[in-house]
Write a protein that holds these residues in place. Structure first.
Motif, PDB file in Angstrom:
ATOM      1  N   TYR A   7       0.826  -1.197   0.000  1.00 23.26           N
ATOM      2  CA  TYR A   7       0.000   0.000   0.000  1.00 23.26           C
ATOM      3  C   TYR A   7       0.867   1.256   0.000  1.00 23.26           C
ATOM      4  N   CYS A   8       0.587   2.175  -0.922  1.00 23.75           N
ATOM      5  CA  CYS A   8       1.283   3.456  -0.987  1.00 23.75           C
ATOM      6  C   CYS A   8       0.334   4.548  -0.486  1.00 23.75           C
ATOM      7  N   PRO A   9       0.701   5.248   0.589  1.00 22.65           N
ATOM      8  CA  PRO A   9      -0.187   6.287   1.119  1.00 22.65           C
ATOM      9  C   PRO A   9      -0.326   7.495   0.192  1.00 22.65           C
ATOM     10  N   ILE A  10       0.647   7.734  -0.661  1.00 20.40           N
ATOM     11  CA  ILE A  10       0.573   8.863  -1.590  1.00 20.40           C
ATOM     12  C   ILE A  10      -0.352   8.526  -2.767  1.00 20.40           C
ATOM     13  N   CYS A  11      -0.170   7.352  -3.346  1.00 18.12           N
ATOM     14  CA  CYS A  11      -1.040   6.905  -4.447  1.00 18.12           C
ATOM     15  C   CYS A  11      -2.413   6.469  -3.945  1.00 18.12           C
ATOM     16  N   GLN A  13      -3.336   3.495  -2.942  1.00 18.47           N
ATOM     17  CA  GLN A  13      -3.699   2.200  -3.515  1.00 18.47           C
ATOM     18  C   GLN A  13      -2.532   1.229  -3.377  1.00 18.47           C
ATOM     19  N   ASP A  14      -2.812  -0.024  -3.629  1.00 21.02           N
ATOM     20  CA  ASP A  14      -1.752  -1.032  -3.650  1.00 21.02           C
ATOM     21  C   ASP A  14      -0.980  -0.869  -4.952  1.00 21.02           C
ATOM     22  N   THR A  15       0.327  -0.693  -4.847  1.00 21.29           N
ATOM     23  CA  THR A  15       1.178  -0.522  -6.020  1.00 21.29           C
ATOM     24  C   THR A  15       2.407  -1.416  -5.873  1.00 21.29           C
ATOM     25  N   LEU A  16       3.106  -1.625  -6.956  1.00 19.99           N
ATOM     26  CA  LEU A  16       4.369  -2.345  -6.878  1.00 19.99           C
ATOM     27  C   LEU A  16       5.401  -1.470  -6.187  1.00 19.99           C
ATOM     28  N   HIS A  17       6.189  -2.088  -5.330  1.00 21.50           N
ATOM     29  CA  HIS A  17       7.270  -1.404  -4.628  1.00 21.50           C
ATOM     30  C   HIS A  17       8.574  -2.149  -4.864  1.00 21.50           C
ATOM     31  N   ASP A  25      15.409  -5.590  11.092  1.00 20.05           N
ATOM     32  CA  ASP A  25      14.360  -4.773  11.708  1.00 20.05           C
ATOM     33  C   ASP A  25      13.472  -4.035  10.713  1.00 20.05           C
ATOM     34  N   ASN A  26      14.029  -3.610   9.593  1.00 21.24           N
ATOM     35  CA  ASN A  26      13.301  -2.767   8.643  1.00 21.24           C
ATOM     36  C   ASN A  26      13.640  -3.124   7.211  1.00 21.24           C
ATOM     37  N   ILE A  27      12.722  -2.718   6.335  1.00 20.97           N
ATOM     38  CA  ILE A  27      12.947  -2.858   4.908  1.00 20.97           C
ATOM     39  C   ILE A  27      12.632  -1.506   4.266  1.00 20.97           C
ATOM     40  N   SER A  28      13.505  -1.048   3.429  1.00 22.94           N
ATOM     41  CA  SER A  28      13.316   0.218   2.732  1.00 22.94           C
ATOM     42  C   SER A  28      12.767  -0.096   1.348  1.00 22.94           C
ATOM     43  N   ILE A  29      11.620   0.517   1.019  1.00 23.68           N
ATOM     44  CA  ILE A  29      10.947   0.237  -0.245  1.00 23.68           C
ATOM     45  C   ILE A  29      10.605   1.544  -0.942  1.00 23.68           C
ATOM     46  N   GLN A  30      10.349   1.457  -2.258  1.00 30.68           N
ATOM     47  CA  GLN A  30      10.002   2.636  -3.030  1.00 30.68           C
ATOM     48  C   GLN A  30       8.878   2.295  -3.992  1.00 30.68           C
ATOM     49  N   CYS A  31       7.837   3.121  -3.994  1.00 35.07           N
ATOM     50  CA  CYS A  31       6.706   2.949  -4.902  1.00 35.07           C
ATOM     51  C   CYS A  31       7.178   3.138  -6.339  1.00 35.07           C
ATOM     52  N   LEU A  33       5.292   3.877  -8.825  1.00 28.95           N
ATOM     53  CA  LEU A  33       4.508   4.912  -9.507  1.00 28.95           C
ATOM     54  C   LEU A  33       4.945   6.324  -9.126  1.00 28.95           C
ATOM     55  N   CYS A  34       4.942   6.627  -7.827  1.00 30.19           N
ATOM     56  CA  CYS A  34       5.235   7.994  -7.385  1.00 30.19           C
ATOM     57  C   CYS A  34       6.636   8.137  -6.792  1.00 30.19           C
ATOM     58  N   HIS A  35       7.326   7.027  -6.613  1.00 28.46           N
ATOM     59  CA  HIS A  35       8.703   6.986  -6.106  1.00 28.46           C
ATOM     60  C   HIS A  35       8.840   7.390  -4.638  1.00 28.46           C
ATOM     61  N   THR A  36       7.730   7.362  -3.898  1.00 27.93           N
ATOM     62  CA  THR A  36       7.778   7.621  -2.459  1.00 27.93           C
ATOM     63  C   THR A  36       8.512   6.482  -1.777  1.00 27.93           C
ATOM     64  N   LYS A  37       9.434   6.832  -0.900  1.00 21.72           N
ATOM     65  CA  LYS A  37      10.193   5.830  -0.148  1.00 21.72           C
ATOM     66  C   LYS A  37       9.518   5.613   1.202  1.00 21.72           C
ATOM     67  N   THR A  38       9.475   4.360   1.627  1.00 26.63           N
ATOM     68  CA  THR A  38       8.811   3.971   2.864  1.00 26.63           C
ATOM     69  C   THR A  38       9.673   2.958   3.594  1.00 26.63           C
ATOM     70  N   VAL A  39       9.569   2.961   4.903  1.00 28.05           N
ATOM     71  CA  VAL A  39      10.214   1.938   5.719  1.00 28.05           C
ATOM     72  C   VAL A  39       9.108   1.080   6.315  1.00 28.05           C
ATOM     73  N   ALA A  40       9.236  -0.228   6.202  1.00 33.39           N
ATOM     74  CA  ALA A  40       8.234  -1.154   6.710  1.00 33.39           C
ATOM     75  C   ALA A  40       8.926  -2.290   7.456  1.00 33.39           C
ATOM     76  N   GLU A  41       8.143  -3.010   8.232  1.00 32.33           N
ATOM     77  CA  GLU A  41       8.665  -4.220   8.856  1.00 32.33           C
ATOM     78  C   GLU A  41       8.722  -5.305   7.789  1.00 32.33           C
ATOM     79  N   PRO A  42       9.829  -6.056   7.730  1.00 31.43           N
ATOM     80  CA  PRO A  42       9.970  -7.076   6.682  1.00 31.43           C
ATOM     81  C   PRO A  42       8.792  -8.058   6.627  1.00 31.43           C
TER      82      PRO A  42
END
Length: 68
Positions: A7-11, A13-17, A25-31, A33-42
């Motif tokens: 899920y991308c909070p900027i788009c 919707q569910d998008t490919l990351h 502890d963390n995983i760094s991902i990027q949408c 579509l909009c290229h927003t970077k997010t940190v999530a739990e693996p």
């Protein structure tokens, strides 16, 4: 590069990351579509598609039961 649905909070919707980096502890991902970077739990990132599909099926089942 690994890609997965998330899920991308900027788009809003569910998008490919793309996975940018990961540790225990963390995983760094990027949408993609909009290229927003997010940190999530693996665990949340890697299980997102499976959990999301389960929710979709449950919601469909509830909606179907209302039609009867």
């Amino acid at each position: 590069m690994e890609e997965s649905l998330y899920y991308c909070p900027i788009c809003d919707q569910d998008t490919l990351h793309d996975v940018l980096g990961e540790n225990s502890d963390n995983i760094s991902i990027q949408c993609t579509l909009c290229h927003t970077k997010t940190v999530a739990e693996p665990e949340n990132f890697h299980n997102y598609e499976e959990v999301s599909m389960g929710w979709d099926e449950e919601i469909k089942s509830i909606l179907d039961s209302w039609e009867d």
